[in-house]
Design an enzyme around this catalytic site. Structure first.
Site, PDB file in Angstrom:
ATOM      1  N   GLU A  73      11.372   2.981  14.465  1.00 52.58           N
ATOM      2  CA  GLU A  73      10.512   4.019  13.886  1.00 52.58           C
ATOM      3  C   GLU A  73       9.196   3.995  14.643  1.00 52.58           C
ATOM      4  O   GLU A  73       8.989   3.158  15.518  1.00 52.58           O
ATOM      5  CB  GLU A  73      10.301   3.786  12.385  1.00 52.58           C
ATOM      6  CG  GLU A  73       9.705   2.427  12.064  1.00 52.58           C
ATOM      7  CD  GLU A  73       9.653   2.109  10.572  1.00 52.58           C
ATOM      8  OE1 GLU A  73       9.491   3.036   9.757  1.00 52.58           O
ATOM      9  OE2 GLU A  73       9.742   0.921  10.222  1.00 52.58           O
TER      10      GLU A  73
ATOM     11  N   ARG B 211      -7.024 -20.611  -2.205  1.00 58.12           N
ATOM     12  CA  ARG B 211      -6.018 -20.424  -1.161  1.00 58.12           C
ATOM     13  C   ARG B 211      -4.871 -21.427  -1.273  1.00 58.12           C
ATOM     14  O   ARG B 211      -5.095 -22.639  -1.200  1.00 58.12           O
ATOM     15  CB  ARG B 211      -6.651 -20.515   0.234  1.00 58.12           C
ATOM     16  CG  ARG B 211      -5.636 -20.223   1.352  1.00 58.12           C
ATOM     17  CD  ARG B 211      -6.287 -20.205   2.726  1.00 58.12           C
ATOM     18  NE  ARG B 211      -5.315 -19.811   3.748  1.00 58.12           N
ATOM     19  CZ  ARG B 211      -4.517 -20.679   4.394  1.00 58.12           C
ATOM     20  NH1 ARG B 211      -4.581 -21.962   4.133  1.00 58.12           N
ATOM     21  NH2 ARG B 211      -3.652 -20.238   5.293  1.00 58.12           N
TER      22      ARG B 211
ATOM     23  N   LYS C 267       6.588  -1.686   1.998  1.00 55.44           N
ATOM     24  CA  LYS C 267       5.361  -1.139   2.601  1.00 55.44           C
ATOM     25  C   LYS C 267       4.228  -2.140   2.413  1.00 55.44           C
ATOM     26  O   LYS C 267       3.318  -1.972   1.588  1.00 55.44           O
ATOM     27  CB  LYS C 267       5.033   0.239   2.013  1.00 55.44           C
ATOM     28  CG  LYS C 267       4.108   1.039   2.928  1.00 55.44           C
ATOM     29  CD  LYS C 267       4.153   2.516   2.607  1.00 55.44           C
ATOM     30  CE  LYS C 267       3.138   3.331   3.364  1.00 55.44           C
ATOM     31  NZ  LYS C 267       3.263   3.305   4.813  1.00 55.44           N
TER      32      LYS C 267
ATOM     33  N   TYR D  37       0.835  -1.197   0.000  1.00 55.73           N
ATOM     34  CA  TYR D  37       0.000   0.000   0.000  1.00 55.73           C
ATOM     35  C   TYR D  37       0.869   1.245   0.000  1.00 55.73           C
ATOM     36  O   TYR D  37       2.078   1.178   0.244  1.00 55.73           O
ATOM     37  CB  TYR D  37      -0.976   0.003   1.184  1.00 55.73           C
ATOM     38  CG  TYR D  37      -0.362   0.368   2.529  1.00 55.73           C
ATOM     39  CD1 TYR D  37       0.486  -0.510   3.198  1.00 55.73           C
ATOM     40  CD2 TYR D  37      -0.619   1.608   3.113  1.00 55.73           C
ATOM     41  CE1 TYR D  37       1.039  -0.167   4.420  1.00 55.73           C
ATOM     42  CE2 TYR D  37      -0.066   1.958   4.342  1.00 55.73           C
ATOM     43  CZ  TYR D  37       0.766   1.066   4.987  1.00 55.73           C
ATOM     44  OH  TYR D  37       1.330   1.405   6.190  1.00 55.73           O
TER      45      TYR D  37
ATOM     46  N   ARG E 241       8.122   4.584  -4.448  1.00 54.17           N
ATOM     47  CA  ARG E 241       8.227   3.571  -3.386  1.00 54.17           C
ATOM     48  C   ARG E 241       7.211   2.455  -3.604  1.00 54.17           C
ATOM     49  O   ARG E 241       7.502   1.282  -3.332  1.00 54.17           O
ATOM     50  CB  ARG E 241       8.058   4.215  -2.013  1.00 54.17           C
ATOM     51  CG  ARG E 241       8.353   3.252  -0.863  1.00 54.17           C
ATOM     52  CD  ARG E 241       8.311   3.922   0.496  1.00 54.17           C
ATOM     53  NE  ARG E 241       7.003   4.446   0.808  1.00 54.17           N
ATOM     54  CZ  ARG E 241       6.722   5.217   1.865  1.00 54.17           C
ATOM     55  NH1 ARG E 241       7.688   5.546   2.712  1.00 54.17           N
ATOM     56  NH2 ARG E 241       5.503   5.667   2.066  1.00 54.17           N
TER      57      ARG E 241
ATOM     58  N   LEU F  16      11.005   1.535   7.285  1.00 54.05           N
ATOM     59  CA  LEU F  16      10.476   2.031   6.023  1.00 54.05           C
ATOM     60  C   LEU F  16      11.252   3.283   5.596  1.00 54.05           C
ATOM     61  O   LEU F  16      11.479   4.163   6.435  1.00 54.05           O
ATOM     62  CB  LEU F  16       8.992   2.389   6.196  1.00 54.05           C
ATOM     63  CG  LEU F  16       8.265   2.734   4.904  1.00 54.05           C
ATOM     64  CD1 LEU F  16       7.950   1.465   4.112  1.00 54.05           C
ATOM     65  CD2 LEU F  16       6.982   3.504   5.190  1.00 54.05           C
TER      66      LEU F  16
HETATM   67  N1  PDD Z   1       2.630   5.288   7.316  1.00 53.65           N
HETATM   68  N2  PDD Z   1       7.270   4.192   9.107  1.00 53.65           N
HETATM   69  C1  PDD Z   1       6.158   3.435   9.043  1.00 53.65           C
HETATM   70  C2  PDD Z   1       6.167   2.095   9.696  1.00 53.65           C
HETATM   71  C3  PDD Z   1       5.011   3.916   8.364  1.00 53.65           C
HETATM   72  O1  PDD Z   1       3.912   3.156   8.302  1.00 53.65           O
HETATM   73  C4  PDD Z   1       5.041   5.201   7.787  1.00 53.65           C
HETATM   74  C5  PDD Z   1       3.877   5.789   7.026  1.00 53.65           C
HETATM   75  C6  PDD Z   1       6.222   5.962   7.895  1.00 53.65           C
HETATM   76  C7  PDD Z   1       6.356   7.332   7.293  1.00 53.65           C
HETATM   77  O2  PDD Z   1       6.491   7.245   5.897  1.00 53.65           O
HETATM   78  P1  PDD Z   1       6.019   8.425   4.928  1.00 53.65           P
HETATM   79  O3  PDD Z   1       6.711   9.675   5.355  1.00 53.65           O
HETATM   80  O4  PDD Z   1       6.493   7.972   3.610  1.00 53.65           O
HETATM   81  O5  PDD Z   1       4.525   8.507   5.050  1.00 53.65           O
HETATM   82  C8  PDD Z   1       7.321   5.423   8.543  1.00 53.65           C
HETATM   83  C9  PDD Z   1       1.469   5.712   6.563  1.00 53.65           C
HETATM   84  C10 PDD Z   1       1.199   7.183   6.609  1.00 53.65           C
HETATM   85  C11 PDD Z   1       0.276   4.868   6.974  1.00 53.65           C
HETATM   86  O6  PDD Z   1       0.503   3.689   7.210  1.00 53.65           O
HETATM   87  O7  PDD Z   1      -0.840   5.374   7.055  1.00 53.65           O
END
Ligand code: PDD
Length: 285
Positions: free
Chosen positions: A182, A102, A150, A35, A54, A207
């Site tokens: 993070e 599945r 992601k 996603y 990404r 990430l």
């Molecule tokens: N999440 N680290 C993780 C684990 C994340 O899920 C996200 C973003 C980030 C920040 O990445 P970026 O700056 O590219 O949004 C770091 C999104 C916003 C979400 O899951 O909704």
């Protein structure tokens, strides 16, 4: 979910109620999908080229064909944003390995991926939390070893965020071997007492945040030098300032970690400056 909400599914713009995915979708059965989330500010997509790059990389890492090139993605995103009349908020994109009986291994190569998008209207710029500052807790990082992808497999982050909610705070910072990896859905930063902007270096352990990359480019304008290295929890607790970044939070000041006030217990001046610089950049398109 208003009756007029329009979502995108497999080539069609549909009322939310009509957008259905079969139970054999591999996203549903195996969390076998990727996603992305881009912010919308003043009706425009923020840092979108980097989010789409990404998305392409994440799909490639797990062997799902990207159904669209970046220009086509952006055309579809823009149409969805316009159809929903969203001027501020988010657009969510998801691609799964599609629908098949599945079985753990990949289905046949001609199985079409499931492609879905929706928007969320939300105040991202004038967010009251950014004025007050967020409180965070630290939790154990329970995730797998490819956090650079992601993936929609977010159970560890769901558990972490729920712990934060139950503790009455806004975000959970995940910890591995004594250092912060993070946030549950954000990148963690501190400003050290000697004005260094510190964040973890990129690797498979976290990430590669798109907002992180933009903020690092702005550091010089805020008179900060960058240090990409591990942040031990003890150092974060003693930092001059702290904040987290994401597509939905932009630059979010952190005023408390595990019940301990950071700096003066209010959003720090350098963090506020970085937030302003980031908003200016986002608005400039
Ligand atoms: N999440 N680290 C993780 C684990 C994340 O899920 C996200 C973003 C980030 C920040 O990445 P970026 O700056 O590219 O949004 C770091 C999104 C916003 C979400 O899951 O909704």
């Amino acid at each position: 979910m208003s009756a007029s909400r329009i979502v995108y599914l497999n080539g069609e713009f549909l009322p939310f109620e009509q957008a259905k995915v079969p139970i054999m979708d591999r996203g549903f059965l195996f969390a076998d999908g990727i996603y992305e989330v881009s912010a919308i500010l003043d009706g425009r997509l923020v840092d979108n080229a980097a989010h789409l790059a990404r998305l392409d990389r994440s799909l490639g890492e797990i062997g799902i064909r990207n159904p669209h090139d970046s220009a086509e993605w952006e055309r579809l995103q823009t149409e969805l944003v316009q159809r929903n009349g969203v001027t501020e908020g988010l657009v969510y994109m998801q691609v799964t390995r599609g629908v098949a009986e599945r079985d753990f291994a990949y289905p046949s190569a001609d199985t079409p991926p499931t492609v879905m998008m929706f928007t969320q209207a939300k105040t991202v710029a004038a967010n009251p939390l950014a004025e007050k500052g967020a409180r965070v807790i630290t939790v154990e990082d329970l995730r797998w070893k490819r956090r650079d992808i992601k993936s929609v497999a977010l159970l560890a982050q769901v558990l972490a965020k729920q712990q934060a909610v139950e503790a009455g705070v806004s975000e959970a910072w995940m910890v591995e071997d004594g250092a912060i990896t993070e946030g549950s859905s954000s990148t963690a930063f501190i400003v050290s007492r000697d004005r260094k902007l510190v964040t973890r270096p990129l690797s498979t352990a976290l990430l590669p945040g798109i907002t992180r990359a933009s903020v690092l480019k702005l550091a010089a304008e805020a008179d900060l030098t960058i240090e990409e290295r591990l942040i031990p929890v003890a150092e974060a607790l003693d930092a001059a300032e702290a904040f987290y970044t994401s597509a939905s939070a932009f630059v979010m000041p952190v005023v408390e970690i595990d019940g301990r006030a950071i700096g003066e217990g209010k959003p720090g001046p350098l963090t506020k400056r970085l937030r302003e610089l980031y908003l200016d950049l986002a608005r400039a398109g």
